[in-house]
Write a protein that holds these residues in place. Structure first.
Motif, PDB file in Angstrom:
ATOM      1  N   UNK A 155      -6.442   0.469  -8.226  1.00 56.25           N
ATOM      2  CA  UNK A 155      -6.834  -0.386  -7.172  1.00 56.25           C
ATOM      3  C   UNK A 155      -5.531  -1.287  -7.307  1.00 56.25           C
ATOM      4  N   UNK A 156      -5.390  -2.334  -8.145  1.00 54.37           N
ATOM      5  CA  UNK A 156      -4.179  -3.265  -8.186  1.00 54.37           C
ATOM      6  C   UNK A 156      -2.963  -2.530  -8.906  1.00 54.37           C
ATOM      7  N   UNK A 157      -3.178  -1.442  -9.686  1.00 58.17           N
ATOM      8  CA  UNK A 157      -2.175  -0.871 -10.460  1.00 58.17           C
ATOM      9  C   UNK A 157      -1.695  -1.407 -11.730  1.00 58.17           C
ATOM     10  N   UNK A 158      -2.329  -2.585 -12.143  1.00 55.06           N
ATOM     11  CA  UNK A 158      -1.715  -3.142 -13.287  1.00 55.06           C
ATOM     12  C   UNK A 158      -1.879  -2.295 -14.603  1.00 55.06           C
ATOM     13  N   UNK A 159      -3.044  -1.514 -14.895  1.00 61.59           N
ATOM     14  CA  UNK A 159      -3.210  -0.508 -15.786  1.00 61.59           C
ATOM     15  C   UNK A 159      -2.349   0.587 -15.684  1.00 61.59           C
ATOM     16  N   UNK A 160      -2.307   0.998 -14.412  1.00 62.60           N
ATOM     17  CA  UNK A 160      -1.413   2.193 -14.282  1.00 62.60           C
ATOM     18  C   UNK A 160       0.322   2.100 -14.457  1.00 62.60           C
ATOM     19  N   UNK A 161       0.604   0.977 -14.161  1.00 60.86           N
ATOM     20  CA  UNK A 161       1.978   0.563 -14.352  1.00 60.86           C
ATOM     21  C   UNK A 161       2.105   0.533 -15.795  1.00 60.86           C
ATOM     22  N   UNK A 162       1.443  -0.205 -16.397  1.00 65.53           N
ATOM     23  CA  UNK A 162       1.312  -0.562 -18.091  1.00 65.53           C
ATOM     24  C   UNK A 162       1.536   0.902 -18.679  1.00 65.53           C
ATOM     25  N   UNK A 163       0.721   1.818 -18.228  1.00 66.08           N
ATOM     26  CA  UNK A 163       0.675   3.121 -18.752  1.00 66.08           C
ATOM     27  C   UNK A 163       1.832   3.833 -18.508  1.00 66.08           C
ATOM     28  N   UNK A 208      -7.866   6.255  -4.484  1.00 69.98           N
ATOM     29  CA  UNK A 208      -6.822   5.220  -4.196  1.00 69.98           C
ATOM     30  C   UNK A 208      -7.353   4.369  -3.524  1.00 69.98           C
ATOM     31  N   UNK A 209      -7.751   3.162  -3.949  1.00 69.26           N
ATOM     32  CA  UNK A 209      -8.345   2.015  -3.354  1.00 69.26           C
ATOM     33  C   UNK A 209      -7.081   1.343  -2.380  1.00 69.26           C
ATOM     34  N   UNK A 210      -6.844   1.574  -1.300  1.00 68.27           N
ATOM     35  CA  UNK A 210      -5.726   1.399  -0.538  1.00 68.27           C
ATOM     36  C   UNK A 210      -5.339  -0.072  -0.227  1.00 68.27           C
ATOM     37  N   UNK A 211      -6.420  -0.767   0.100  1.00 70.40           N
ATOM     38  CA  UNK A 211      -6.351  -2.061   0.359  1.00 70.40           C
ATOM     39  C   UNK A 211      -6.062  -3.317  -0.898  1.00 70.40           C
ATOM     40  N   UNK A 271       7.199   5.920 -10.370  1.00 74.50           N
ATOM     41  CA  UNK A 271       6.931   7.323 -10.519  1.00 74.50           C
ATOM     42  C   UNK A 271       6.470   7.797  -9.344  1.00 74.50           C
ATOM     43  N   UNK A 272       6.363   9.224  -9.034  1.00 73.52           N
ATOM     44  CA  UNK A 272       5.570   9.886  -8.096  1.00 73.52           C
ATOM     45  C   UNK A 272       4.100   9.825  -8.201  1.00 73.52           C
ATOM     46  N   UNK A 273       3.437   9.611  -7.108  1.00 70.84           N
ATOM     47  CA  UNK A 273       1.894   9.305  -6.976  1.00 70.84           C
ATOM     48  C   UNK A 273       1.269  10.357  -6.408  1.00 70.84           C
ATOM     49  N   UNK A 274       0.214  10.696  -6.802  1.00 69.00           N
ATOM     50  CA  UNK A 274      -0.758  11.776  -5.883  1.00 69.00           C
ATOM     51  C   UNK A 274      -2.273  11.311  -6.098  1.00 69.00           C
ATOM     52  N   UNK A 275      -2.923  10.873  -4.775  1.00 69.72           N
ATOM     53  CA  UNK A 275      -4.232  10.567  -4.885  1.00 69.72           C
ATOM     54  C   UNK A 275      -4.981  11.619  -4.032  1.00 69.72           C
ATOM     55  N   UNK A 276      -6.074  12.039  -4.594  1.00 62.59           N
ATOM     56  CA  UNK A 276      -6.823  13.136  -4.133  1.00 62.59           C
ATOM     57  C   UNK A 276      -7.448  12.332  -2.910  1.00 62.59           C
ATOM     58  N   UNK A 277      -7.993  11.245  -2.982  1.00 61.71           N
ATOM     59  CA  UNK A 277      -8.798  10.607  -2.038  1.00 61.71           C
ATOM     60  C   UNK A 277      -8.219   9.015  -1.825  1.00 61.71           C
ATOM     61  N   UNK A 278      -8.322   8.662  -0.505  1.00 64.11           N
ATOM     62  CA  UNK A 278      -7.736   7.352  -0.223  1.00 64.11           C
ATOM     63  C   UNK A 278      -9.057   6.601   0.504  1.00 64.11           C
ATOM     64  N   UNK A 279      -9.462   5.410   0.198  1.00 61.31           N
ATOM     65  CA  UNK A 279     -10.479   4.814   0.816  1.00 61.31           C
ATOM     66  C   UNK A 279     -10.026   3.365   0.707  1.00 61.31           C
TER      67      UNK A 279
END
Length: 182
Positions: A133-141, A160-163, A174-182
């Motif tokens: 969603x906002x990416x905070x946890x993923x960025x920290x990871x 990926x919650x695009x909004x 880093x490179x990103x892959x999202x299976x689904x985007x909503x």
């Protein structure tokens, strides 16, 4: 990379339940337990991800607590590479390093074992979680993985919650892959 057709994406989306007003009013929660409970859909997803990642020379898969554990461990087993959990503070039994990150109101933190990627110099790591969603946890990871002298070479998300714009923020790292985007 093998992309899913729109029909295949719609199939996976149809197995994910929307729960209104959870965990608080105004939120529509993407409940992946219904996908997990559908053996055909879960197997289809894992087979797709295995095709995407089997030949990418990834040394480890790291999953973010807790739903990232489900997808990460399943994928790691399917492509025969080790899995590393990224957890909330004080959940790992050995020496850890941590990374704080901002929330809407305050901060949170995640940890990884200090030797999580030992034995592989400059290990290439795939980060996986169910949703961004906002990416905070993923960025920290990503930052946490990179602190261990490994390299997060890609981050994968089922949804990926695009909004919310989180994928764009993580894509700066880093490179990103999202299976689904909503």
């Amino acid at each position: 990379m093998e992309n899913l057709t729109q029909k295949e994406k719609n199939y996976l989306l149809s197995t994910i339940r929307d729960v209104k007003d959870f965990p608080k009013p105004g939120i529509i929660f993407k409940d992946i337990t219904t996908l997990l409970n559908n053996k055909d859909a879960f197997n289809f997803l894992m087979s797709h991800l295995a095709k995407v990642y089997k030949d990418k020379n990834i040394d480890f898969i790291a999953g973010i607590e807790s739903r990232g554990f489900i997808f990460g461990a399943a994928l790691a087993a399917k492509i025969n590479i080790p899995f590393v959990p990224i957890r909330k503070p004080k959940k790992l039994p050995y020496i850890t390093i941590s990374q704080k990150y901002s929330l809407e109101y305050g901060f949170d933190e995640i940890e990884i074992h200090i030797d999580a990627f030992s034995g592989v110099k400059n290990a290439k790591v795939l980060l996986i979680d169910d949703l961004i969603a906002t990416g905070g946890t993923a960025k920290a990871a990503v930052e946490l993985i990179n602190q261990t002298n490994a390299k997060c070479v890609e981050a994968c998300f089922l949804i990926n919650l695009k909004d919310f714009g989180g994928a764009e923020k993580v894509a700066e790292m880093t490179k990103i892959y999202s299976v689904l985007e909503v």
